[in-house]
Design a protein around this motif. Structure first.
Motif, PDB file in Angstrom:
ATOM      1  N   ASP A  43      10.981   5.197   8.866  1.00  0.00           N
ATOM      2  CA  ASP A  43      11.549   3.288   8.356  1.00  0.00           C
ATOM      3  C   ASP A  43      12.040   3.685   7.308  1.00  0.00           C
ATOM      4  O   ASP A  43      11.682   4.654   6.123  1.00  0.00           O
ATOM      5  N   VAL A  44      13.326   2.980   7.532  1.00  0.00           N
ATOM      6  CA  VAL A  44      14.663   3.661   6.321  1.00  0.00           C
ATOM      7  C   VAL A  44      14.566   2.442   5.920  1.00  0.00           C
ATOM      8  O   VAL A  44      15.509   1.201   6.578  1.00  0.00           O
ATOM      9  N   GLY A  45      14.071   1.936   4.456  1.00  0.00           N
ATOM     10  CA  GLY A  45      14.158   0.425   4.155  1.00  0.00           C
ATOM     11  C   GLY A  45      14.328  -0.932   4.691  1.00  0.00           C
ATOM     12  O   GLY A  45      14.620  -2.394   4.792  1.00  0.00           O
ATOM     13  N   GLY A  46      12.907  -0.335   5.726  1.00  0.00           N
ATOM     14  CA  GLY A  46      12.943  -1.468   6.443  1.00  0.00           C
ATOM     15  C   GLY A  46      13.082  -1.614   7.702  1.00  0.00           C
ATOM     16  O   GLY A  46      13.280  -2.262   8.783  1.00  0.00           O
ATOM     17  N   LEU A  47      13.777  -0.685   8.206  1.00  0.00           N
ATOM     18  CA  LEU A  47      15.049  -0.737   9.256  1.00  0.00           C
ATOM     19  C   LEU A  47      14.331   0.619  10.483  1.00  0.00           C
ATOM     20  O   LEU A  47      13.381   2.002   9.214  1.00  0.00           O
ATOM     21  N   SER A  48      13.648   0.568  11.789  1.00  0.00           N
ATOM     22  CA  SER A  48      14.108   1.052  12.272  1.00  0.00           C
ATOM     23  C   SER A  48      14.192   2.116  13.379  1.00  0.00           C
ATOM     24  O   SER A  48      15.585   1.812  13.595  1.00  0.00           O
ATOM     25  N   CYS A  49      13.692   3.850  12.442  1.00  0.00           N
ATOM     26  CA  CYS A  49      15.136   4.622  12.970  1.00  0.00           C
ATOM     27  C   CYS A  49      14.587   5.447  13.909  1.00  0.00           C
ATOM     28  O   CYS A  49      13.690   6.272  13.578  1.00  0.00           O
ATOM     29  N   GLY A  50      15.049   5.583  15.425  1.00  0.00           N
ATOM     30  CA  GLY A  50      14.030   6.670  16.083  1.00  0.00           C
ATOM     31  C   GLY A  50      14.866   7.529  16.195  1.00  0.00           C
ATOM     32  O   GLY A  50      14.411   8.718  17.421  1.00  0.00           O
ATOM     33  N   SER A  51      15.923   8.005  15.655  1.00  0.00           N
ATOM     34  CA  SER A  51      16.633   9.606  16.331  1.00  0.00           C
ATOM     35  C   SER A  51      17.140   9.779  14.403  1.00  0.00           C
ATOM     36  O   SER A  51      17.238   9.218  13.911  1.00  0.00           O
ATOM     37  N   SER A  52      16.707  11.119  13.926  1.00  0.00           N
ATOM     38  CA  SER A  52      17.193  11.596  12.904  1.00  0.00           C
ATOM     39  C   SER A  52      16.941  13.368  12.832  1.00  0.00           C
ATOM     40  O   SER A  52      16.240  13.538  13.810  1.00  0.00           O
ATOM     41  N   THR A  53      17.496  13.640  12.400  1.00  0.00           N
ATOM     42  CA  THR A  53      17.531  15.268  12.130  1.00  0.00           C
ATOM     43  C   THR A  53      17.652  14.908   9.979  1.00  0.00           C
ATOM     44  O   THR A  53      18.119  15.412   9.883  1.00  0.00           O
ATOM     45  N   ALA A  54      17.380  16.728  10.366  1.00  0.00           N
ATOM     46  CA  ALA A  54      17.541  17.537   8.711  1.00  0.00           C
ATOM     47  C   ALA A  54      17.834  18.581   8.740  1.00  0.00           C
ATOM     48  O   ALA A  54      17.104  19.592   9.867  1.00  0.00           O
ATOM     49  N   TRP A  66      19.987  10.022   9.949  1.00  0.00           N
ATOM     50  CA  TRP A  66      18.945   8.440  10.720  1.00  0.00           C
ATOM     51  C   TRP A  66      19.910   7.773  11.131  1.00  0.00           C
ATOM     52  O   TRP A  66      20.917   7.449  11.069  1.00  0.00           O
ATOM     53  N   GLN A  67      19.485   7.611  12.511  1.00  0.00           N
ATOM     54  CA  GLN A  67      20.453   6.002  13.410  1.00  0.00           C
ATOM     55  C   GLN A  67      19.459   5.523  13.847  1.00  0.00           C
ATOM     56  O   GLN A  67      17.999   5.307  13.441  1.00  0.00           O
ATOM     57  N   CYS A  68      19.728   3.925  13.048  1.00  0.00           N
ATOM     58  CA  CYS A  68      18.720   2.561  12.868  1.00  0.00           C
ATOM     59  C   CYS A  68      19.233   1.712  14.072  1.00  0.00           C
ATOM     60  O   CYS A  68      20.153   1.249  14.165  1.00  0.00           O
ATOM     61  N   GLN A  69      17.607   0.554  13.495  1.00  0.00           N
ATOM     62  CA  GLN A  69      17.907  -0.672  14.551  1.00  0.00           C
ATOM     63  C   GLN A  69      17.705  -1.569  13.756  1.00  0.00           C
ATOM     64  O   GLN A  69      16.591  -1.741  12.521  1.00  0.00           O
ATOM     65  N   GLY A  70      18.274  -2.686  13.137  1.00  0.00           N
ATOM     66  CA  GLY A  70      17.429  -3.766  12.428  1.00  0.00           C
ATOM     67  C   GLY A  70      17.705  -5.232  13.007  1.00  0.00           C
ATOM     68  O   GLY A  70      17.792  -5.153  14.036  1.00  0.00           O
ATOM     69  N   SER A  74      21.575  -5.812  14.662  1.00  0.00           N
ATOM     70  CA  SER A  74      21.440  -4.900  14.281  1.00  0.00           C
ATOM     71  C   SER A  74      22.095  -3.461  14.629  1.00  0.00           C
ATOM     72  O   SER A  74      20.792  -3.104  14.209  1.00  0.00           O
ATOM     73  N   THR A  75      22.752  -2.735  14.122  1.00  0.00           N
ATOM     74  CA  THR A  75      22.874  -1.344  14.435  1.00  0.00           C
ATOM     75  C   THR A  75      23.386  -0.147  13.488  1.00  0.00           C
ATOM     76  O   THR A  75      24.580  -0.826  12.473  1.00  0.00           O
ATOM     77  N   GLY A  76      22.629   0.502  13.214  1.00  0.00           N
ATOM     78  CA  GLY A  76      23.460   1.654  11.933  1.00  0.00           C
ATOM     79  C   GLY A  76      22.610   3.057  11.849  1.00  0.00           C
ATOM     80  O   GLY A  76      22.131   3.704  12.828  1.00  0.00           O
ATOM     81  N   SER A  77      23.887   3.619  10.603  1.00  0.00           N
ATOM     82  CA  SER A  77      22.291   4.778  10.383  1.00  0.00           C
ATOM     83  C   SER A  77      22.999   4.767   9.313  1.00  0.00           C
ATOM     84  O   SER A  77      23.221   4.008   8.129  1.00  0.00           O
ATOM     85  N   ALA A  78      21.733   6.201   8.421  1.00  0.00           N
ATOM     86  CA  ALA A  78      21.827   6.089   7.590  1.00  0.00           C
ATOM     87  C   ALA A  78      21.385   7.772   6.972  1.00  0.00           C
ATOM     88  O   ALA A  78      21.580   8.900   8.009  1.00  0.00           O
ATOM     89  N   ILE A 105      20.168   7.579  -0.898  1.00  0.00           N
ATOM     90  CA  ILE A 105      20.348   7.534   0.807  1.00  0.00           C
ATOM     91  C   ILE A 105      21.505   6.057   0.764  1.00  0.00           C
ATOM     92  O   ILE A 105      21.280   5.223   0.396  1.00  0.00           O
ATOM     93  N   LYS A 106      21.823   6.921   1.819  1.00  0.00           N
ATOM     94  CA  LYS A 106      23.388   5.714   2.378  1.00  0.00           C
ATOM     95  C   LYS A 106      23.020   4.918   3.244  1.00  0.00           C
ATOM     96  O   LYS A 106      23.498   5.722   3.749  1.00  0.00           O
ATOM     97  N   VAL A 107      23.279   3.516   3.800  1.00  0.00           N
ATOM     98  CA  VAL A 107      22.771   3.543   4.998  1.00  0.00           C
ATOM     99  C   VAL A 107      24.056   2.163   4.799  1.00  0.00           C
ATOM    100  O   VAL A 107      24.957   0.939   4.371  1.00  0.00           O
TER     101      VAL A 107
END
Length: 173
Positions: A43-54, A66-70, A74-78, A105-107
């Motif tokens: 959960d990145v700022g209320g967005l559901s993110c199903g893919s992430s690497t670190a 992160w790759q997210c859905q809003g 809407s779709t986006g990245s963080a 974090i930048k979204v």
């Protein structure tokens, strides 16, 4: 798009995060990479993110994406825009607890309203590394706030609380 508050009261904080008179645990050691733990989302700022690497070295998180859905399809990245630091404060039963400081974090979220960009900064106050499972988890708290919001239709504003929660499986390299 609502920014999840993720607020925890002092009474709701797990005892593993309580201040301890014990000596602070040793830091994580070595280079590592991480992906979301199997079957989990972030959960990145209320967005559901199903893919992430670190990735990181020792207690320094050098990068995270992160790759997210809003809302409204809407779709986006963080992404972290600079290194953050895991600061251990206690250890019990193979679980090292602490906080993650220096988080920025930048979204970017694109949808029917155009491109909404958000920057959030602060400290994620509740984090833990489970040595048995190699899972690094951040539990939502009130330490991050929106410092910039552009073209977000008034749904996200400077000063809003910004949450992050997720569990990553760490692999030491």
């Amino acid at each position: 798009m609502a920014v999840a508050a993720g607020a925890l009261t002092a009474a709701a904080v797990p005892s593993a995060y309580a201040a301890s008179a014990e000596e602070a645990p040793a830091p994580l050691a070595g280079a590592w990479t991480a992906k979301l733990a199997p079957g989990s989302t972030a959960d990145v700022g209320g967005l559901s993110c199903g893919s992430s690497t670190a990735s990181g070295v020792d207690n320094t998180i050098l990068s995270a994406t992160w790759q997210c859905q809003g809302p409204l399809g809407s779709t986006g990245s963080a992404a972290l825009s600079r290194a953050a630091t895991f600061s251990p404060s206690s250890s019990a039963g193979g679980v090292i607890s602490g906080s993650v400081a220096d988080v920025i974090i930048k979204v970017q979220l694109g949808g029917v309203l155009g491109l909404c960009t958000i920057t959030a900064a602060g400290t994620a106050p509740y984090a833990q590394f489970n040595q048995a499972t190699s899972n690094f988890s951040v539990i939502p708290g009130t330490g991050l706030a929106v410092t910039q919001a552009t073209n977000c239709a008034g749904l996200v504003n400077v000063g809003d609380q910004f949450s992050y929660a997720g569990t990553h499986r760490v692999t030491f390299t």
